[in-house]
Design a protein around this motif. Structure first.
Motif, PDB file in Angstrom:
ATOM      1  N   SER A  57     -23.496  17.890 -21.131  1.00 59.11           N
ATOM      2  CA  SER A  57     -22.262  18.453 -20.598  1.00 59.11           C
ATOM      3  C   SER A  57     -22.325  19.975 -20.700  1.00 59.11           C
ATOM      4  O   SER A  57     -23.275  20.535 -21.241  1.00 59.11           O
ATOM      5  CB  SER A  57     -21.064  17.914 -21.385  1.00 59.11           C
ATOM      6  N   ASP A  59     -20.828  21.969 -22.588  1.00 55.73           N
ATOM      7  CA  ASP A  59     -20.803  22.492 -23.950  1.00 55.73           C
ATOM      8  C   ASP A  59     -22.102  22.236 -24.701  1.00 55.73           C
ATOM      9  O   ASP A  59     -22.205  22.520 -25.891  1.00 55.73           O
ATOM     10  CB  ASP A  59     -19.628  21.903 -24.731  1.00 55.73           C
ATOM     11  N   ARG A  61     -23.487  19.328 -25.394  1.00 58.64           N
ATOM     12  CA  ARG A  61     -23.580  17.988 -25.977  1.00 58.64           C
ATOM     13  C   ARG A  61     -24.165  17.022 -24.954  1.00 58.64           C
ATOM     14  O   ARG A  61     -23.947  17.152 -23.751  1.00 58.64           O
ATOM     15  CB  ARG A  61     -22.201  17.489 -26.411  1.00 58.64           C
ATOM     16  N   LYS A  84     -25.588  17.951 -34.044  1.00 55.48           N
ATOM     17  CA  LYS A  84     -24.472  18.092 -33.113  1.00 55.48           C
ATOM     18  C   LYS A  84     -24.868  17.846 -31.658  1.00 55.48           C
ATOM     19  O   LYS A  84     -24.199  18.320 -30.742  1.00 55.48           O
ATOM     20  CB  LYS A  84     -23.806  19.469 -33.252  1.00 55.48           C
ATOM     21  N   ARG A  87     -21.546  13.976 -29.227  1.00 55.59           N
ATOM     22  CA  ARG A  87     -20.124  14.185 -29.463  1.00 55.59           C
ATOM     23  C   ARG A  87     -19.640  13.113 -30.448  1.00 55.59           C
ATOM     24  O   ARG A  87     -19.878  11.919 -30.244  1.00 55.59           O
ATOM     25  CB  ARG A  87     -19.373  14.068 -28.132  1.00 55.59           C
ATOM     26  N   GLU A  88     -18.984  13.534 -31.507  1.00 57.43           N
ATOM     27  CA  GLU A  88     -18.581  12.593 -32.556  1.00 57.43           C
ATOM     28  C   GLU A  88     -17.711  11.462 -32.001  1.00 57.43           C
ATOM     29  O   GLU A  88     -17.833  10.309 -32.413  1.00 57.43           O
ATOM     30  CB  GLU A  88     -17.831  13.336 -33.668  1.00 57.43           C
ATOM     31  N   SER A  89     -16.852  11.784 -31.048  1.00 58.47           N
ATOM     32  CA  SER A  89     -15.970  10.760 -30.471  1.00 58.47           C
ATOM     33  C   SER A  89     -16.734   9.750 -29.620  1.00 58.47           C
ATOM     34  O   SER A  89     -16.194   8.702 -29.261  1.00 58.47           O
ATOM     35  CB  SER A  89     -14.877  11.427 -29.625  1.00 58.47           C
ATOM     36  N   ASN A  90     -18.000  10.072 -29.282  1.00 57.10           N
ATOM     37  CA  ASN A  90     -18.821   9.155 -28.491  1.00 57.10           C
ATOM     38  C   ASN A  90     -19.698   8.252 -29.354  1.00 57.10           C
ATOM     39  O   ASN A  90     -20.483   7.478 -28.824  1.00 57.10           O
ATOM     40  CB  ASN A  90     -19.721   9.938 -27.528  1.00 57.10           C
ATOM     41  N   SER A 122     -14.027   6.967 -23.832  1.00 54.61           N
ATOM     42  CA  SER A 122     -15.072   7.989 -23.944  1.00 54.61           C
ATOM     43  C   SER A 122     -15.801   8.171 -22.620  1.00 54.61           C
ATOM     44  O   SER A 122     -16.149   9.293 -22.239  1.00 54.61           O
ATOM     45  CB  SER A 122     -16.069   7.609 -25.044  1.00 54.61           C
ATOM     46  N   GLU A 126     -16.228  11.583 -20.333  1.00 52.55           N
ATOM     47  CA  GLU A 126     -17.532  12.106 -19.910  1.00 52.55           C
ATOM     48  C   GLU A 126     -17.594  12.264 -18.393  1.00 52.55           C
ATOM     49  O   GLU A 126     -18.152  13.233 -17.879  1.00 52.55           O
ATOM     50  CB  GLU A 126     -18.657  11.190 -20.393  1.00 52.55           C
ATOM     51  N   ARG A 129     -15.877  15.360 -17.337  1.00 54.07           N
ATOM     52  CA  ARG A 129     -16.598  16.588 -17.681  1.00 54.07           C
ATOM     53  C   ARG A 129     -17.626  16.963 -16.622  1.00 54.07           C
ATOM     54  O   ARG A 129     -18.171  18.058 -16.652  1.00 54.07           O
ATOM     55  CB  ARG A 129     -17.285  16.443 -19.040  1.00 54.07           C
TER      56      ARG A 129
END
Length: 438
Positions: A57, A59, A61, A84, A87-90, A122, A126, A129
């Motif tokens: 993406s 950013d 990630r 990193k 993405r933690e939420s993914n 999620s 994505e 994005r």
């Protein structure tokens, strides 16, 4: 024969392409899907940030969603890839497995947070994005409760929510000797869902992957080959994915930004008939000087040539992907390699352009220091898939006729109608593949 090397590409400004997030979302489901994903992202991470652009993406990630009903494999993957990157939420995990049961994986458990809803949320984020969302690549197995069951439900939901996007499944079939008592049912139902909702299925059978990975093992003394680990098998599958999907120069702009179209151009090349979507993939590689004819011979040597009842296999179409700094030697005489592949895969006479080739100077793999790495990856819509599908259907039907384990599926909402529809779907697929050469 089609070559994409010299196709014109729309050129935008460098800055505009740098601001865009391209193409695919990568969805890894279950233990097998995430283990293959770990090997795949390790290859991408080793190539540097520039070559990772179509997989991320804006950013930085990765456009990856990692889902499992147990946290162990996902957490290990998170530690292995660069910090990193995900993405933690993914990273979506549950607290307990799905009992190796397709129905349990498909419908989930009422006692914990819904993995399916979290994953779809999620995925939605994505997709939003991306300036250009073309589809989802789904990595999973055919045998586990999560890999087979939850993947089936996600495939169905993604088709409904994003009807214009493509779905490419990277499916791993278990060993023929069996890895669990419910394996035939799980594979039957998952294959049926993939046939109905996916656009293409890269089918990797563990028995064949084991043979291919074994052939890559170094010979030591009297013992021809060492023990082949699951990691080595997963690495072979990931290297095949890199051969097919690692960014190609032909799909990049003048600024060097990849359009990320490789998965979808693959489907366009090898799936001329939308009902025939099960794809056979093989790869051979070498370091140093390359003889592409030899690599082609190595690729086709273990290829299944006929079905158990003696009918010769054939292909609707195939794609050959030649990578390495000596790509020019392939381009000097591509007909020689393609002729060998066309004969070995027995391309059907009714397709006037059954073979496509791509080339690229980058192998997408890390070679030993001071040596060049060359790979030849072949993906074909090959009728040997019907042998596997028929074997799955026969095994599941024998269990179904004896009513074995059906109560475990009914407990989670899977009824006789689901099995009946799955048997009919796979019967139709097998019949279509058997009539390819007519």
């Amino acid at each position: 024969m089609t070559c994409w090397r010299h196709l014109p590409i729309h050129q935008g400004s460098s800055d505009s392409w740098h601001r865009r997030a391209m193409s695919a979302v990568w969805l890894q489901v279950g233990q097998c899907g995430n283990q293959i994903g770990q090997e795949w992202w390790q290859i991408i991470a080793n190539q540097g940030e520039a070559d990772a652009s179509p997989f991320g993406s804006l950013d930085g990630r990765l456009s990856a969603i990692c889902v499992d009903s147990e946290p162990k494999v996902v957490r290990r993957l998170q530690k292995q890839i660069r910090r990193k990157a995900f993405r933690e939420s993914n990273l979506i995990v549950g607290k307990a497995g799905r009992g190796n049961n397709w129905a349990y994986g498909y419908h989930g458990s009422k006692g914990e947070r819904d993995l399916f809803s979290q994953t779809m949320e999620s995925l939605r984020k994505e997709v939003e994005r991306k300036d250009c969302y073309c589809g989802t690549v789904l990595l999973h197995s055919l045998s586990g409760g999560t890999g087979a069951g939850l993947s089936s439900r996600l495939c169905e939901a993604i088709r409904e929510e994003y009807p214009l996007g493509r779905i490419l499944s990277v499916s791993v079939a278990p060993h023929q000797s069996g890895e669990g008592s419910l394996q035939p049912y799980n594979a039957l139902l998952c294959l049926s869902w993939l046939q109905r909702f996916a656009d293409g299925v890269l089918l990797f059978q563990n028995d064949e992957v084991l043979k291919r990975a074994t052939s890559l093992q170094p010979k030591e003394g009297d013992n021809a080959y060492g023990q082949v680990s699951f990691s080595a098998m997963n690495a072979y599958i990931a290297s095949c994915l890199a051969g097919l999907f690692y960014p190609l120069k032909v799909f990049t702009t003048r600024s060097g930004i990849s359009l990320g179209q490789e998965p979808w151009e693959l489907l366009r090349s090898v799936c001329p008939m939308p009902t025939l979507k099960f794809l056979h993939t093989a790869q051979s590689s070498t370091c140093g000087s390359v003889h592409w004819d030899r690599l082609a011979s190595s690729v086709v040597q273990p290829l299944p040539r006929e079905s158990p009842d003696g009918n010769p296999h054939c292909s609707t179409a195939l794609l050959a992907m030649a990578r390495g700094p000596q790509e020019h030697s392939f381009l000097l005489n591509p007909d020689s390699v393609l002729r060998r592949l066309k004969q070995a895969y027995r391309c059907v006479p009714w397709n006037p352009f059954p073979t496509t080739y791509w080339t690229d100077p980058s192998s997408g793999l890390v070679a030993p220091v001071g040596r060049h790495h060359h790979t030849l990856t072949v993906c074909a819509n090959h009728s040997s898939a019907a042998d596997f599908i028929q074997r799955v259907a026969h095994g599941a039907h024998a269990m179904y006729e004896s009513r074995a384990f059906l109560h475990w599926y009914r407990r989670h909402g899977c009824e006789d109608g689901h099995f009946g529809e799955a048997f009919e779907t796979l019967r139709s697929v097998v019949e279509d593949y058997h009539h390819l050469g007519d």
